[in-house]
Design a protein around this motif. Structure first.
Motif, PDB file in Angstrom:
ATOM      1  N   GLY A 100      96.076  17.178  18.793  1.00 37.77           N
ATOM      2  CA  GLY A 100      94.793  16.667  19.253  1.00 37.77           C
ATOM      3  C   GLY A 100      94.491  17.064  20.679  1.00 37.77           C
ATOM      4  O   GLY A 100      95.392  17.292  21.481  1.00 37.77           O
ATOM      5  N   GLU A 101      93.203  17.155  20.972  1.00 38.17           N
ATOM      6  CA  GLU A 101      92.738  17.430  22.322  1.00 38.17           C
ATOM      7  C   GLU A 101      91.683  16.392  22.677  1.00 38.17           C
ATOM      8  O   GLU A 101      90.812  16.085  21.864  1.00 38.17           O
ATOM      9  CB  GLU A 101      92.110  18.819  22.419  1.00 38.17           C
ATOM     10  N   ASP A 102      91.760  15.864  23.893  1.00 37.61           N
ATOM     11  CA  ASP A 102      90.757  14.916  24.355  1.00 37.61           C
ATOM     12  C   ASP A 102      89.479  15.664  24.710  1.00 37.61           C
ATOM     13  O   ASP A 102      89.532  16.774  25.251  1.00 37.61           O
ATOM     14  CB  ASP A 102      91.254  14.155  25.585  1.00 37.61           C
ATOM     15  N   ALA A 103      88.333  15.048  24.424  1.00 35.47           N
ATOM     16  CA  ALA A 103      87.055  15.685  24.719  1.00 35.47           C
ATOM     17  C   ALA A 103      85.981  14.647  24.990  1.00 35.47           C
ATOM     18  O   ALA A 103      85.980  13.567  24.405  1.00 35.47           O
ATOM     19  CB  ALA A 103      86.619  16.582  23.564  1.00 35.47           C
ATOM     20  N   LEU A 104      85.088  15.003  25.869  1.00 37.01           N
ATOM     21  CA  LEU A 104      83.859  14.262  26.102  1.00 37.01           C
ATOM     22  C   LEU A 104      82.823  14.919  25.203  1.00 37.01           C
ATOM     23  O   LEU A 104      82.683  16.152  25.211  1.00 37.01           O
ATOM     24  CB  LEU A 104      83.451  14.386  27.570  1.00 37.01           C
ATOM     25  N   VAL A 105      82.134  14.115  24.380  1.00 33.60           N
ATOM     26  CA  VAL A 105      81.196  14.664  23.402  1.00 33.60           C
ATOM     27  C   VAL A 105      79.819  14.026  23.591  1.00 33.60           C
ATOM     28  O   VAL A 105      79.694  12.801  23.621  1.00 33.60           O
ATOM     29  CB  VAL A 105      81.687  14.402  21.953  1.00 33.60           C
ATOM     30  N   LEU A 106      78.806  14.875  23.728  1.00 34.15           N
ATOM     31  CA  LEU A 106      77.419  14.430  23.749  1.00 34.15           C
ATOM     32  C   LEU A 106      76.764  15.030  22.520  1.00 34.15           C
ATOM     33  O   LEU A 106      76.638  16.262  22.406  1.00 34.15           O
ATOM     34  CB  LEU A 106      76.697  14.896  25.018  1.00 34.15           C
ATOM     35  N   ALA A 107      76.399  14.190  21.564  1.00 37.59           N
ATOM     36  CA  ALA A 107      75.837  14.644  20.297  1.00 37.59           C
ATOM     37  C   ALA A 107      74.422  14.090  20.156  1.00 37.59           C
ATOM     38  O   ALA A 107      74.221  12.887  20.239  1.00 37.59           O
ATOM     39  CB  ALA A 107      76.714  14.176  19.141  1.00 37.59           C
ATOM     40  N   THR A 108      73.460  14.987  19.968  1.00 36.60           N
ATOM     41  CA  THR A 108      72.054  14.586  19.974  1.00 36.60           C
ATOM     42  C   THR A 108      71.357  14.942  18.675  1.00 36.60           C
ATOM     43  O   THR A 108      71.428  16.086  18.220  1.00 36.60           O
ATOM     44  CB  THR A 108      71.316  15.278  21.143  1.00 36.60           C
ATOM     45  N   SER A 109      70.690  13.952  18.084  1.00 45.35           N
ATOM     46  CA  SER A 109      69.798  14.222  16.959  1.00 45.35           C
ATOM     47  C   SER A 109      68.385  14.266  17.533  1.00 45.35           C
ATOM     48  O   SER A 109      68.033  13.455  18.396  1.00 45.35           O
ATOM     49  CB  SER A 109      69.917  13.145  15.882  1.00 45.35           C
ATOM     50  N   ILE A 110      67.602  15.235  17.072  1.00 43.63           N
ATOM     51  CA  ILE A 110      66.252  15.446  17.594  1.00 43.63           C
ATOM     52  C   ILE A 110      65.274  15.380  16.431  1.00 43.63           C
ATOM     53  O   ILE A 110      65.455  16.078  15.427  1.00 43.63           O
ATOM     54  CB  ILE A 110      66.150  16.816  18.304  1.00 43.63           C
ATOM     55  N   GLN A 111      64.250  14.568  16.575  1.00 43.73           N
ATOM     56  CA  GLN A 111      63.259  14.434  15.506  1.00 43.73           C
ATOM     57  C   GLN A 111      62.621  15.797  15.236  1.00 43.73           C
ATOM     58  O   GLN A 111      62.075  16.424  16.135  1.00 43.73           O
ATOM     59  CB  GLN A 111      62.187  13.419  15.901  1.00 43.73           C
ATOM     60  N   GLY A 112      62.707  16.254  14.004  1.00 42.70           N
ATOM     61  CA  GLY A 112      62.113  17.532  13.612  1.00 42.70           C
ATOM     62  C   GLY A 112      62.920  18.750  14.014  1.00 42.70           C
ATOM     63  O   GLY A 112      62.532  19.867  13.721  1.00 42.70           O
ATOM     64  N   GLY A 113      64.049  18.558  14.700  1.00 40.53           N
ATOM     65  CA  GLY A 113      64.845  19.693  15.164  1.00 40.53           C
ATOM     66  C   GLY A 113      66.288  19.603  14.711  1.00 40.53           C
ATOM     67  O   GLY A 113      66.690  18.659  14.045  1.00 40.53           O
ATOM     68  N   GLN A 114      67.055  20.582  15.100  1.00 41.72           N
ATOM     69  CA  GLN A 114      68.473  20.636  14.767  1.00 41.72           C
ATOM     70  C   GLN A 114      69.275  19.816  15.772  1.00 41.72           C
ATOM     71  O   GLN A 114      68.891  19.707  16.936  1.00 41.72           O
ATOM     72  CB  GLN A 114      68.968  22.090  14.812  1.00 41.72           C
ATOM     73  N   PRO A 115      70.398  19.242  15.352  1.00 42.23           N
ATOM     74  CA  PRO A 115      71.250  18.524  16.308  1.00 42.23           C
ATOM     75  C   PRO A 115      71.725  19.459  17.420  1.00 42.23           C
ATOM     76  O   PRO A 115      71.854  20.670  17.219  1.00 42.23           O
ATOM     77  CB  PRO A 115      72.434  18.066  15.452  1.00 42.23           C
ATOM     78  N   TYR A 116      71.973  18.877  18.570  1.00 42.01           N
ATOM     79  CA  TYR A 116      72.457  19.630  19.737  1.00 42.01           C
ATOM     80  C   TYR A 116      73.721  18.941  20.236  1.00 42.01           C
ATOM     81  O   TYR A 116      73.719  17.742  20.492  1.00 42.01           O
ATOM     82  CB  TYR A 116      71.377  19.643  20.823  1.00 42.01           C
ATOM     83  N   ILE A 117      74.803  19.699  20.351  1.00 38.87           N
ATOM     84  CA  ILE A 117      76.102  19.139  20.707  1.00 38.87           C
ATOM     85  C   ILE A 117      76.615  19.795  21.986  1.00 38.87           C
ATOM     86  O   ILE A 117      76.499  21.013  22.164  1.00 38.87           O
ATOM     87  CB  ILE A 117      77.147  19.403  19.584  1.00 38.87           C
ATOM     88  N   VAL A 118      77.196  18.979  22.861  1.00 41.15           N
ATOM     89  CA  VAL A 118      77.875  19.459  24.060  1.00 41.15           C
ATOM     90  C   VAL A 118      79.267  18.838  24.062  1.00 41.15           C
ATOM     91  O   VAL A 118      79.404  17.619  23.891  1.00 41.15           O
ATOM     92  CB  VAL A 118      77.121  19.046  25.342  1.00 41.15           C
TER      93      VAL A 118
END
Length: 160
Positions: A100-118
């Protein structure tokens, strides 16, 4: 009808670009929170026309997590959010090796668009303090199984 499609596509692209830029600005703040406290309480950020609205998601089990997610979905519709970003720190498990690796995750759902992940992976020292952060990965390369994405029922909002 064709003109409506072009206009709608242009609006979705503009909203997506705006959301991506705001998520890029959130990442260093989340990283600083993680570095300072050693953890990051799961947080949802509603993207609305009047600004960003954070909602802490302090769950301890799956039932509480479900309740938090449902609350965020309702708030997103109530406040006419056009995107929802979740910020979590978690361990990403490689199913091939079990490591395993530790990670900070920002996961975004956008109305009408594709999800965006950082994602930004990090390592801890022998005392559990954050030692260093790796490069930020975003977009399609950042997708991981099990990330917390919240999708409000935006289609239901139009019906009501």
């Amino acid at each position: 009808m064709n003109n409506e499609t072009v206009t709608m596509s242009t609006v979705i692209v503009a909203v997506t670009d705006m959301v991506m830029e705001s998520v890029r600005k959130m990442a260093p703040i989340a990283r600083q929170t993680l570095e300072t406290s050693g953890a990051h309480t799961p947080t949802a950020i509603l993207h609305t026309m009047s600004g960003l609205l954070p909602i802490l998601l302090p769950f301890e089990n799956n039932q509480q997590k479900k309740e938090c997610v449902e609350y965020v979905k309702k708030e997103a519709l109530k406040r006419h959010a056009f995107a929802v970003t979740t910020i979590t720190n978690s361990t990403i498990i490689d199913c091939r090796t079990g490591s395993g690796e530790d990670a900070l995750v920002l996961a975004t759902s956008i109305q009408g668009g594709q999800p965006y992940i950082v994602i930004q992976k990090y390592t801890r020292d022998k005392f559990g303090l954050i030692k260093d952060f790796h490069d930020i990965v975003e977009g399609d390369e950042a997708f991981i199984v099990g990330q917390m994405l919240i999708f409000p029922d935006w289609d239901m909002e139009r019906i009501q």
